[in-house]
Design an enzyme around this catalytic site. Sequence first.
Site, PDB file in Angstrom:
ATOM      1  N   HIS B 217       0.837  -1.205   0.000  1.00 19.88           N
ATOM      2  CA  HIS B 217       0.000   0.000   0.000  1.00 19.88           C
ATOM      3  C   HIS B 217       0.870   1.252   0.000  1.00 19.88           C
ATOM      4  CE1 HIS B 217      -2.734   2.854   2.423  1.00 19.88           C
ATOM      5  NE2 HIS B 217      -3.064   2.930   1.139  1.00 19.88           N
ATOM      6  N   CYS B 236      -0.010   0.503   9.660  1.00 16.57           N
ATOM      7  CA  CYS B 236      -0.208   1.871   9.176  1.00 16.57           C
ATOM      8  C   CYS B 236      -1.660   2.105   8.820  1.00 16.57           C
ATOM      9  CB  CYS B 236       0.691   2.127   7.961  1.00 16.57           C
ATOM     10  SG  CYS B 236       2.437   2.175   8.400  1.00 16.57           S
ATOM     11  N   HIS B 237      -2.203   1.281   7.884  1.00 19.36           N
ATOM     12  CA  HIS B 237      -3.574   1.505   7.445  1.00 19.36           C
ATOM     13  C   HIS B 237      -4.404   0.239   7.519  1.00 19.36           C
ATOM     14  CE1 HIS B 237      -1.058   4.573   5.482  1.00 19.36           C
ATOM     15  NE2 HIS B 237      -2.036   5.381   5.875  1.00 19.36           N
ATOM     16  N   GLY B 238      -3.873  -0.766   8.207  1.00 21.69           N
ATOM     17  CA  GLY B 238      -4.692  -1.924   8.500  1.00 21.69           C
ATOM     18  C   GLY B 238      -4.872  -2.895   7.362  1.00 21.69           C
ATOM     19  N   PRO B 251      -6.412  -1.660   2.569  1.00 22.99           N
ATOM     20  CA  PRO B 251      -6.280  -0.865   1.339  1.00 22.99           C
ATOM     21  C   PRO B 251      -5.196  -1.334   0.372  1.00 22.99           C
ATOM     22  CG  PRO B 251      -5.219   0.269   3.137  1.00 22.99           C
ATOM     23  CD  PRO B 251      -5.794  -0.967   3.727  1.00 22.99           C
TER      24      PRO B 251
END
Lengths: 72, 272
Positions: B217, B236-238, B251
């Site tokens: 990502h 960081c963003h799962g 993501p």
Amino acid sequence: MGKIPVKMKAVVYGLSPYQQKVMPGLWKDFTSKIHHKITDNWISATLLITPVVGTYSYAQWYLEQEKLHHRF
Amino acid sequence: MLRVAGRRLGLTSPRANPVASFFVAGSPPIHGDRVSRDYSSPVESPLAVHSAFIGAIRGFSSKTIVSTHHDMILNDIPATVAALKNPSSKIIYDEHNHERYPPGDPTKRAFAYFVLSGGRFVYASLLRLLVLKLVLSMSASKDVLALASLEVDLSSIEPGTTVTVKWRGKPVFIRRRTNDDVKLANSIELASLRDPQEDSERVKDPEWLVVVGVCTHLGCIPLPNAGDYGGWFCPCHGSHYDISGRIRKGPAPYNLEVPTYSFLEDNKLLIG
């Protein structure tokens, strides 16, 4: 700007470079060229080389004398 | 000349025979030539000087060239004017440096161009050498190439654990998978994946999973043994990665990257 060529009255004939021998003029009459160089420049060559050789040989001679003088 | 011949003819007409007068009517130059030939010397010598002068002025002389202007009668003509007025087919060049080929010889253009192109090949190779030197000096140096590949000893890795090694500045996850992990990785249907990939095309040996530990990502480093699928989890963003390093949730657009690696003998792994 500024430079105006001086005009001369002359008649110049030129030959194409493809109708001339390009290289042989270099070694044509080679011995007389060498002779010409030597007779023209031997004074200058002498004036150039003599101080160098003279100084070097004098320094060598002086060192030799000094070494012999200090030898016991 | 004709005027002189006419005067000569007028003077000698009472003594001329009929044959001579017939020649005068037919072809006067022949008659004049005969007259000037058999005429006495006091008239002929100024005539010869006159004709030579005329020939020199009109440029008919093939034997007069620039250097022999003192042979001509007119010494007061400047040499350049004399050269302009006497075009000659026999031009003498300065052959001190470059000797002239005989006038009938063909042009030596081909030889000159052959030599020139030989030199141009030398120039081209020199230019290529310099350009390659400059360009290759900007490519990877030997110390960088020495770190290009990494050799990992696999014998000390327990089953079910993940080892992180540094390869080309990036972490590489090496996981020794158990049989349950392999079964879990194979039990997933491909249609549910965002980046469909079989587990068999991601590993060379099902026991060992080697992936680059960089989240696809935004380049974070996922945490091993975390997440909803037993694989990796990017904090960081799962993004959730499964036991084969495939993206399952979050993501990230692609699976974890698999580096080029090969197995050496006696439990050695060569990455790169």
